[in-house]
Design an enzyme around this catalytic site. Structure first.
Site, mmCIF file in Angstrom:
data_model
loop_
_atom_site.group_PDB
_atom_site.id
_atom_site.type_symbol
_atom_site.label_atom_id
_atom_site.label_comp_id
_atom_site.label_asym_id
_atom_site.label_seq_id
_atom_site.Cartn_x
_atom_site.Cartn_y
_atom_site.Cartn_z
ATOM 1 N N ASN A 49 0.883 -1.161 0.000
ATOM 2 C CA ASN A 49 0.000 0.000 0.000
ATOM 3 C C ASN A 49 0.927 1.219 0.000
ATOM 4 O O ASN A 49 1.737 1.361 0.910
ATOM 5 C CB ASN A 49 -0.844 -0.094 1.285
ATOM 6 C CG ASN A 49 -1.460 1.215 1.707
ATOM 7 O OD1 ASN A 49 -1.685 2.105 0.883
ATOM 8 N ND2 ASN A 49 -1.754 1.320 3.008
ATOM 9 N N LYS A 91 0.077 4.235 0.385
ATOM 10 C CA LYS A 91 -0.483 5.291 1.254
ATOM 11 C C LYS A 91 -0.528 6.638 0.496
ATOM 12 O O LYS A 91 -0.763 6.646 -0.714
ATOM 13 C CB LYS A 91 0.310 5.395 2.560
ATOM 14 C CG LYS A 91 0.417 4.039 3.260
ATOM 15 C CD LYS A 91 0.887 4.108 4.680
ATOM 16 C CE LYS A 91 0.992 2.700 5.247
ATOM 17 N NZ LYS A 91 1.286 2.646 6.662
ATOM 18 N N HIS A 136 -8.228 -0.536 6.105
ATOM 19 C CA HIS A 136 -6.847 -0.375 6.568
ATOM 20 C C HIS A 136 -6.875 0.346 7.923
ATOM 21 O O HIS A 136 -7.737 1.207 8.171
ATOM 22 C CB HIS A 136 -6.014 0.424 5.551
ATOM 23 C CG HIS A 136 -4.574 0.538 5.940
ATOM 24 N ND1 HIS A 136 -4.119 1.536 6.765
ATOM 25 C CD2 HIS A 136 -3.500 -0.240 5.655
ATOM 26 C CE1 HIS A 136 -2.816 1.371 6.967
ATOM 27 N NE2 HIS A 136 -2.422 0.293 6.301
ATOM 28 N N GLU A 174 -5.372 2.750 9.133
ATOM 29 C CA GLU A 174 -5.462 4.218 9.109
ATOM 30 C C GLU A 174 -6.883 4.677 8.768
ATOM 31 O O GLU A 174 -7.325 5.730 9.238
ATOM 32 C CB GLU A 174 -4.403 4.789 8.155
ATOM 33 C CG GLU A 174 -3.005 4.640 8.761
ATOM 34 C CD GLU A 174 -1.876 4.450 7.755
ATOM 35 O OE1 GLU A 174 -2.030 4.771 6.571
ATOM 36 O OE2 GLU A 174 -0.808 3.955 8.181
ATOM 37 N N GLU A 223 -3.065 -6.913 10.258
ATOM 38 C CA GLU A 223 -2.081 -5.864 10.545
ATOM 39 C C GLU A 223 -2.374 -5.297 11.928
ATOM 40 O O GLU A 223 -3.253 -4.418 12.071
ATOM 41 C CB GLU A 223 -2.193 -4.746 9.514
ATOM 42 C CG GLU A 223 -1.934 -5.204 8.095
ATOM 43 C CD GLU A 223 -1.603 -4.022 7.205
ATOM 44 O OE1 GLU A 223 -0.430 -3.873 6.842
ATOM 45 O OE2 GLU A 223 -2.507 -3.230 6.899
ATOM 46 N N GLY A 246 3.765 1.274 10.677
ATOM 47 C CA GLY A 246 4.365 2.594 10.496
ATOM 48 C C GLY A 246 5.620 2.842 11.318
ATOM 49 O O GLY A 246 6.109 1.964 12.023
ATOM 50 N N SER A 291 5.257 -3.298 9.709
ATOM 51 C CA SER A 291 6.711 -3.241 9.863
ATOM 52 C C SER A 291 7.436 -4.495 9.355
ATOM 53 O O SER A 291 8.405 -4.947 9.971
ATOM 54 C CB SER A 291 7.088 -2.961 11.332
ATOM 55 O OG SER A 291 6.649 -1.679 11.711
HETATM 56 P P1 PGA Z 1 4.574 -0.563 7.329
HETATM 57 O O1 PGA Z 1 3.078 -0.355 6.795
HETATM 58 O O2 PGA Z 1 5.117 -1.823 6.694
HETATM 59 O O3 PGA Z 1 5.297 0.667 6.891
HETATM 60 O O4 PGA Z 1 4.482 -0.711 8.819
HETATM 61 C C1 PGA Z 1 2.187 -1.424 6.738
HETATM 62 C C2 PGA Z 1 0.815 -0.974 6.320
HETATM 63 O O5 PGA Z 1 0.346 0.081 6.751
HETATM 64 O O6 PGA Z 1 0.143 -1.686 5.550
#
Ligand code: PGA
Length: 265
Positions: free
Chosen positions: A10, A12, A98, A100, A170, A176, A216
């Site tokens: 993704n 973002k 997601h 977020e 997730e 993040g 991550s």
């Molecule tokens: P990240 O993001 O690997 O940077 O932690 C994962 C995500 O938000 O899908």
């Protein structure tokens, strides 16, 4: 039977049109020799880049996803994007719920469910993201949270559409810059609980629903995550945003898993 792996990212609210298309071209080029019988690759860029992204790649080599979608085909929903608009620009899958979207924009499970049903009825693959917060984990209710998100998010999904349902686990606390990756054991435990819940909902056919781990993911934890029996793929953020790095991570994961499964590790 050889396991099929899912790798996706993704993007973002990063990368403009030029950056997205050159990233996609490079990624498809670098991964071109990896058989798509063994792996499904997908990238989820921002809305304004979708049309250009769609025309710059062969969708049989890399599926293109949208980061969100309103369930209605049209209406007085300022700022939203409809399934018809996503079809028009060549979207293959829609990411729904997601972390977020849930925690920054306040989306709820019933809203995710409406999006899942609409995405399926418009022919998309629906990637439903689920995950518990740090607080929920501390209370020891991670499994309950995941079960709730699955049971509401997938409510009324018709079994004929099951082959277009994908799940990404997730944990919110793992995502993040500030996130801590889940330990492989913990991730496996949660994936096992997810699989169990999917089996309760859909019976034996649930075994074919891909369940990806995200949060991550990086070259250091890729190996120990990908060998977990209930993890079918990796949903990667920051560590995938340079094509060369994502290509290396994918190759590392496939190699490790093949070596592990052939009993050499
Ligand atoms: P990240 O993001 O690997 O940077 O932690 C994962 C995500 O938000 O899908």
């Amino acid at each position: 039977m050889k396991k099929r792996f899912y790798f996706g990212s993704n993007l973002k609210m990063y990368k403009n049109i030029k950056e997205t298309t050159s990233y996609l071209k490079e990624l498809v080029d670098l991964t071109g020799d990896i058989s798509r019988e063994d792996m499904t690759l997908f990238i989820i860029p921002s809305f304004p880049t979708l049309a250009s992204a769609s025309s710059c790649i062969d969708h049989s080599l890399c599926l293109l996803g949208a980061q969100n979608m309103h369930p209605a085909e049209q209406g007085q929903f300022t700022g939203e994007v409809s399934p018809l608009m996503l079809q028009e620009v060549g979207t293959d899958l829609v990411m729904i719920g997601h972390s977020e979207r849930r925690h920054v924009f306040g989306e709820t499970d019933p809203e995710e469910n409406a999006k899942v049903l609409s995405a399926l009825s418009h022919g998309f693959r629906a990637l439903l993201c689920i995950g518990e917060t740090a607080e929920e984990k501390a209370y020891g209710i991670s499994r309950e949270v995941l079960r709730t998100q699955l049971k509401i998010g997938l409510h009324n999904v018709n079994t004929k559409d099951l082959d277009r349902i994908w799940i990404a686990y997730e944990p919110v606390w793992s995502i993040g810059e500030q996130g801590t990756p889940a330990s492989p054991d913990y991730a496996q435990e949660m994936h096992r609980a997810i699989r169990k819940c999917l089996t309760e909902l859909f019976g034996d056919r649930a075994k074919d629903i891909p369940c990806l781990y995200g949060g991550s993911v990086n070259p250091q934890n890729t190996d120990s995550l990908i060998i977990q029996p209930d993890i079918d793929g990796l949903f990667v953020g920051r560590a995938a945003w340079e094509a060369q790095k994502f290509n290396s991570l994918i190759r590392q994961a496939i190699h490790t898993s093949e070596t592990f499964n052939s009993g050499r590790v």
